[in-house]
Design an enzyme around this catalytic site. Structure first.
Site, PDB file in Angstrom:
ATOM      1  N   LYS A  90      -4.902   1.338 -11.214  1.00  0.00           N
ATOM      2  CA  LYS A  90      -4.263   0.770  -9.897  1.00  0.00           C
ATOM      3  C   LYS A  90      -2.714   0.504 -10.308  1.00  0.00           C
ATOM      4  O   LYS A  90      -2.595  -0.466 -11.399  1.00  0.00           O
ATOM      5  CB  LYS A  90      -4.787  -0.544  -9.330  1.00  0.00           C
ATOM      6  N   GLN A 111       0.739  -4.508 -15.947  1.00  0.00           N
ATOM      7  CA  GLN A 111      -0.200  -4.468 -14.664  1.00  0.00           C
ATOM      8  C   GLN A 111      -1.538  -4.513 -14.908  1.00  0.00           C
ATOM      9  O   GLN A 111      -2.271  -5.150 -14.145  1.00  0.00           O
ATOM     10  CB  GLN A 111      -0.016  -2.899 -14.052  1.00  0.00           C
ATOM     11  N   LYS A 114      -1.868  -8.615 -14.450  1.00  0.00           N
ATOM     12  CA  LYS A 114      -1.588  -8.769 -13.004  1.00  0.00           C
ATOM     13  C   LYS A 114      -2.830  -8.401 -12.273  1.00  0.00           C
ATOM     14  O   LYS A 114      -3.245  -9.255 -11.481  1.00  0.00           O
ATOM     15  CB  LYS A 114      -0.373  -8.002 -12.323  1.00  0.00           C
ATOM     16  N   LYS A 126       0.593   2.570 -14.320  1.00  0.00           N
ATOM     17  CA  LYS A 126       1.892   2.759 -13.678  1.00  0.00           C
ATOM     18  C   LYS A 126       2.482   4.303 -13.843  1.00  0.00           C
ATOM     19  O   LYS A 126       1.988   4.830 -14.793  1.00  0.00           O
ATOM     20  CB  LYS A 126       2.993   1.757 -14.432  1.00  0.00           C
ATOM     21  N   GLY A 165       3.451   2.320  -4.115  1.00  0.00           N
ATOM     22  CA  GLY A 165       4.927   2.348  -4.198  1.00  0.00           C
ATOM     23  C   GLY A 165       5.387   1.145  -5.174  1.00  0.00           C
ATOM     24  O   GLY A 165       4.689   0.524  -5.596  1.00  0.00           O
ATOM     25  N   ASP A 166       6.487   1.352  -5.517  1.00  0.00           N
ATOM     26  CA  ASP A 166       7.341   0.421  -6.186  1.00  0.00           C
ATOM     27  C   ASP A 166       8.823   0.888  -5.957  1.00  0.00           C
ATOM     28  O   ASP A 166       9.184   1.407  -4.836  1.00  0.00           O
ATOM     29  CB  ASP A 166       6.983   0.619  -7.767  1.00  0.00           C
ATOM     30  N   THR A 210       4.213  -8.741  -1.483  1.00  0.00           N
ATOM     31  CA  THR A 210       4.848  -9.155  -2.701  1.00  0.00           C
ATOM     32  C   THR A 210       5.787 -10.336  -2.624  1.00  0.00           C
ATOM     33  O   THR A 210       5.685 -11.524  -3.174  1.00  0.00           O
ATOM     34  CB  THR A 210       5.596  -7.918  -3.643  1.00  0.00           C
ATOM     35  N   ASN A 241      12.144  -4.890  -0.672  1.00  0.00           N
ATOM     36  CA  ASN A 241      11.102  -5.293  -0.109  1.00  0.00           C
ATOM     37  C   ASN A 241      10.736  -6.774  -0.532  1.00  0.00           C
ATOM     38  O   ASN A 241      10.367  -7.688   0.159  1.00  0.00           O
ATOM     39  CB  ASN A 241       9.765  -4.514  -0.413  1.00  0.00           C
ATOM     40  N   SER A 377      -2.850  -4.232  -1.925  1.00  0.00           N
ATOM     41  CA  SER A 377      -3.204  -3.063  -2.184  1.00  0.00           C
ATOM     42  C   SER A 377      -4.614  -2.714  -2.387  1.00  0.00           C
ATOM     43  O   SER A 377      -5.086  -1.808  -1.946  1.00  0.00           O
ATOM     44  CB  SER A 377      -2.515  -2.342  -3.397  1.00  0.00           C
TER      45      SER A 377
END
Length: 445
Positions: A90, A111, A114, A126, A165-166, A210, A241, A377
């Protein structure tokens, strides 16, 4: 030479030009010394650190597409599936000219921790491409996204790898990619991408997640250190964002955000950033911050960098990696900053982080403080599995609970290993312990 030093030497030799990846690995390994040294022989026998620093899979591919003038264009695409011990891979997709293998490996490595900290069943990954959506038409972006997904679809799935998304990848790009995935697969697999539109399986509060999560954790960090976010002046970098919704939530919690920035300049608004105008400029018109300054007579626009020169109580770097350097940290301390929480991935250099900690500034790393996006997410994945959707308030409450739990987990881990108040070490240790337990339970894989 100790086990940790051996592994970092190997990583440096094997990834000599990958500065972002090396920076991320160095920070984590240094934090893990007290954990590894408790039973170094065991961890060495299981080759746990070797498995931790080497991704399970890296996919690199070309992305051919045609621009509006009929010219063929080529970009490079990536997906780094780092560790799937806790759950399906993820992590987000980033479309930006700075995307390269080092950036993808550092982001996916981060990640892992996290996702572990959220306590949700998600592994770390990622991906992205060195494609710049800025200045491209909707049709060009659609063609690029379709070509990108034509290769990526082979490696993802709701129980395999779930991208989101990023930077450079929002609801529009996710929509185009999901449409292509559905077309190729011939099935409606809603859980394969998160950050989707509400009309086809997206989650309420995902856009805000976020930024809101960053403020929930910052509020709890201050509260547990005898302070209150209400009444504080906040400096925020970025205008995407994360920054927009961090600014919005800061207002809601009684703080006053006074800055934001984009790739060309930054704003200082002594009256506080007007969220409605910022959203109009950046989300609707996709314009530069000069347009914000035109709409706010007291706002000051400056070219280049300078957000961290403003007097503030709290600093929230929400733009990109290594944007807050040692000189910036010194300026913040000189201006009385008491807390820094990262809204972006690794926005603070190692030297700046160390300086802030030495000066007694509360500092929370992005792998904890910006985990709100991936947390929601994960909640979107749960809703897709149930064929059900929660209200905004339900998702927001779950997000707040997760962020508060993350802070207490890292706080407890730091205290257990004799580093009370070192939230970088606490986050790395708490994330590592869950990840290590899962890896050990599954054998040598």
């Amino acid at each position: 030479m100790g086990y940790i030093d051996e592994i970092f030497t190997q990583v440096r030799e094997q990834n000599i030009a990958q500065k972002e990846f090396l920076q991320a690995v160095e920070e984590v390994l240094e934090s893990l010394r007290p954990v590894i040294e408790r039973d170094e022989a065991f961890y060495r026998r299981e080759a746990l650190l070797e498995r931790l620093v080497n991704p399970e899979r890296i996919v690199i591919f070309r992305v051919p597409w045609v621009d509006d003038a009929g010219n063929a264009r080529i970009n490079k695409g990536f997906r780094v599936q780092y560790n799937g011990s806790i759950g399906p891979y993820k992590g987000g997709l980033r479309f930006h000219p700075t995307v390269n293998l080092s950036v993808m490996k550092f982001l996916s490595f981060e990640q892992n921790f996290k996702n572990s900290l959220t306590a949700l069943p998600m592994g770390g990954a990622k991906g992205g491409a060195d494609f710049d959506p800025k200045g491209k038409s909707d049709r060009e972006i659609m063609r690029f996204c379709q070509s990108f997904m034509t290769e990526l679809y082979k490696y993802i799935g709701s129980d395999t790898d779930v991208p989101a998304g990023d930077i450079g990848v929002g609801a529009r790009e996710i929509g185009y990619m999901y449409g292509q995935y559905r077309r190729i697969k011939g099935a409606y697999e809603g859980g394969v991408l998160t950050g989707k539109g509400l009309s086809f399986g997206g989650s309420l509060a995902r856009t805000e997640a976020t930024g809101y999560g960053l403020l929930y954790l910052t509020q709890e960090m201050l509260r547990c250190n005898g302070s209150d976010i209400a009444g504080k002046t906040v400096a925020v970098s970025g205008a995407g964002n994360v920054a927009i919704y961090a600014i919005e939530k800061a207002w809601q919690l009684g703080a006053k955000p006074v800055t934001c920035s984009d790739s060309t300049g930054w704003i200082y608004d002594p009256d506080g950033i007007d969220v409605a105008i910022l959203k109009e400029v950046k989300e609707v018109r996709r314009a530069r911050l000069t347009e914000y300054a035109k709409a706010r007579p007291n706002a000051q626009y400056h070219e280049g960098k300078g957000v961290w020169t403003v007097k503030c109580d709290i600093a929230l770097p929400c733009a990109t990696q290594n944007e807050l350097l040692l000189d910036d940290a010194k300026a913040l301390v000189a201006n009385g900053v008491t807390a820094v929480a990262e809204g972006a991935n690794m926005p603070t250099s190692l030297e700046a982080t160390k300086y802030l900690q030495e000066k007694g500034v509360l500092f929370c790393p992005g792998k904890a403080s910006n985990a709100g996006g991936v947390a929601v997410s994960g909640l979107e994945m749960a809703q897709n599995s149930m064929r059900y959707s929660w209200t905004f308030e339900e998702v927001d409450n779950k997000l707040k609970e997760i962020m508060i739990r993350i802070f207490h987990n890292l706080d407890d881990a730091a205290k257990e290993y004799g580093m009370a108040g070192n939230y970088v070490a606490g986050a790395n240790i708490a994330g590592f312990l869950k990840l290590a337990n899962a890896m050990l339970a599954q054998g040598i894989v």
